[in-house]
Write an enzyme that holds these catalytic residues in place. Sequence first.
Site, PDB file in Angstrom:
ATOM      1  N   GLN A   1       0.828  -1.204   0.000  1.00  0.00           N
ATOM      2  CA  GLN A   1       0.000   0.000   0.000  1.00  0.00           C
ATOM      3  C   GLN A   1       0.866   1.259   0.000  1.00  0.00           C
ATOM      4  O   GLN A   1       2.075   1.196   0.224  1.00  0.00           O
ATOM      5  CB  GLN A   1      -0.900  -0.002   1.237  1.00  0.00           C
TER       6      GLN A   1
ATOM      7  N   TYR B   1      -9.787   6.331  19.921  1.00  0.00           N
ATOM      8  CA  TYR B   1     -10.000   5.085  19.174  1.00  0.00           C
ATOM      9  C   TYR B   1      -9.428   3.891  19.937  1.00  0.00           C
ATOM     10  O   TYR B   1     -10.103   2.871  20.145  1.00  0.00           O
ATOM     11  CB  TYR B   1      -9.321   5.232  17.807  1.00  0.00           C
TER      12      TYR B   1
ATOM     13  N   GLU C   1      -0.139  -8.484  11.467  1.00  0.00           N
ATOM     14  CA  GLU C   1      -0.184  -7.301  10.594  1.00  0.00           C
ATOM     15  C   GLU C   1       0.403  -7.704   9.239  1.00  0.00           C
ATOM     16  O   GLU C   1       1.495  -8.265   9.173  1.00  0.00           O
ATOM     17  CB  GLU C   1       0.631  -6.172  11.247  1.00  0.00           C
TER      18      GLU C   1
ATOM     19  N   ASP D   1      -1.228 -12.229   6.349  1.00  0.00           N
ATOM     20  CA  ASP D   1      -2.637 -11.899   6.156  1.00  0.00           C
ATOM     21  C   ASP D   1      -3.457 -12.460   7.330  1.00  0.00           C
ATOM     22  O   ASP D   1      -3.436 -13.671   7.585  1.00  0.00           O
ATOM     23  CB  ASP D   1      -3.054 -12.550   4.826  1.00  0.00           C
ATOM     24  N   GLY D   2      -4.177 -11.579   8.013  1.00  0.00           N
ATOM     25  CA  GLY D   2      -4.945 -11.983   9.192  1.00  0.00           C
ATOM     26  C   GLY D   2      -5.970 -13.057   8.888  1.00  0.00           C
ATOM     27  O   GLY D   2      -6.252 -13.918   9.731  1.00  0.00           O
TER      28      GLY D   2
ATOM     29  N   ASP E   1      -8.588  -4.719  13.804  1.00  0.00           N
ATOM     30  CA  ASP E   1      -8.326  -3.287  13.586  1.00  0.00           C
ATOM     31  C   ASP E   1      -8.216  -3.063  12.081  1.00  0.00           C
ATOM     32  O   ASP E   1      -7.132  -2.789  11.562  1.00  0.00           O
ATOM     33  CB  ASP E   1      -7.023  -2.901  14.306  1.00  0.00           C
TER      34      ASP E   1
ATOM     35  N   ASP F   1     -10.759   0.529   5.894  1.00  0.00           N
ATOM     36  CA  ASP F   1     -12.098   0.596   5.283  1.00  0.00           C
ATOM     37  C   ASP F   1     -12.356  -0.662   4.446  1.00  0.00           C
ATOM     38  O   ASP F   1     -11.424  -1.265   3.917  1.00  0.00           O
ATOM     39  CB  ASP F   1     -12.211   1.832   4.390  1.00  0.00           C
TER      40      ASP F   1
ATOM     41  N   TYR G   1     -11.292  11.277  11.846  1.00  0.00           N
ATOM     42  CA  TYR G   1     -11.851  10.396  10.813  1.00  0.00           C
ATOM     43  C   TYR G   1     -13.015  11.103  10.119  1.00  0.00           C
ATOM     44  O   TYR G   1     -13.764  11.847  10.778  1.00  0.00           O
ATOM     45  CB  TYR G   1     -12.346   9.069  11.413  1.00  0.00           C
TER      46      TYR G   1
HETATM   47  N1  SPD Z   1     -12.174   4.919   8.345  1.00  0.00           N
HETATM   48  C1  SPD Z   1     -11.490   4.697   9.583  1.00  0.00           C
HETATM   49  C2  SPD Z   1     -10.704   3.449   9.555  1.00  0.00           C
HETATM   50  C3  SPD Z   1      -9.891   3.239  10.799  1.00  0.00           C
HETATM   51  C4  SPD Z   1      -9.005   2.090  10.592  1.00  0.00           C
HETATM   52  N2  SPD Z   1      -8.114   1.694  11.618  1.00  0.00           N
HETATM   53  C5  SPD Z   1      -7.307   2.621  12.287  1.00  0.00           C
HETATM   54  C6  SPD Z   1      -6.098   1.991  12.857  1.00  0.00           C
HETATM   55  C7  SPD Z   1      -5.682   2.556  14.157  1.00  0.00           C
HETATM   56  N3  SPD Z   1      -4.953   1.610  14.915  1.00  0.00           N
END
Ligand code: SPD
Length: 289
Positions: free
Chosen positions: A38, A68, A113, A144-145, A162, A165, A230
């Site tokens: 990415q 968060y 991760e 890959d999780g 976690d 999108d 966000y």
């Molecule tokens: N659109 C918000 C997406 C959030 C994704 N994860 C955030 C990672 C923080 N550890």
Amino acid sequence: MSEVFKEGYFTEECPLWPGRALSVRIEEVLASEETDYQLLEIFRGEGFGKMLALDGKIQLAESDEFIYHEMFAHVPCFAHPEPENVLVIGGGDGGVVRELLKHSCIEHIDLCELDEEVVNQCTRFFPWTGKALNDPRVDLHFLDGSLFVKGHPASYDLVLVDGPDPIGPGEALFTKNFLADCKRALRPGGILVSQSESYLLHPAVTEEQCRTFQELFAYSGYYAFSIPSYPGGSLGFCIGCDEHRVDAPYRRPIGAFVRRLKMYSMAVHKAAFVLPPFWTKRFESDEEK
Ligand code: SPD
């Protein structure tokens, strides 16, 4: 340099909420690289401090990441009598692991991760989240999780997804098959939590995720909170458990633990599950409406 850096602003747009954008004035670009998976960008955004974006989507802001990460980690931890073994899928910035490690009952965390470069760059630029990944209780797995969890023995008290999108590679983490695999990796009484977007900005995504959790678990819910970095200014998590309700804490933070929390409290835990009628009506039967 990414297309999202235009005229001094980082701009996040997404087909999930067409026609709208979140823009942040850039003070300084700190890193911009194509990893194997990415586009990873780290910059200082006015009012937010250091920020991480993956494929043009904001993941982390220095000013409010605690909101968060505390809500992600402490709601399931305090809803569980004594979590010991935890799996985190994604979360290579280390923020959720930092919060989990505050619980002395947690003996071991597997973090899965996909992109090792997320861990490398976050450890460098966000040491206040990244350094948690060096804790001896944490094992890192760079894969890959969805592959890690498939067929995994039922060994975790908590599984936390976690996810980014649900677009591109992130889409797999929102499927019923994947979430069912996560459920099978739980011990009896275990709790699954998954990033489930904003019920205000992405209502269709959140509704589908809530329905999947309802199908998978005897007890489930969606909890939401405000967070300015966000798009839409809010986000939420779906949570499920087969043995008991999770919309109120089973245990409470006491003593020094309370002083280490900026966002989570027992009252915030319960309040986050209280959502307005325009939303809850979506889940009522025809007779109830
Ligand atoms: N659109 C918000 C997406 C959030 C994704 N994860 C955030 C990672 C923080 N550890």
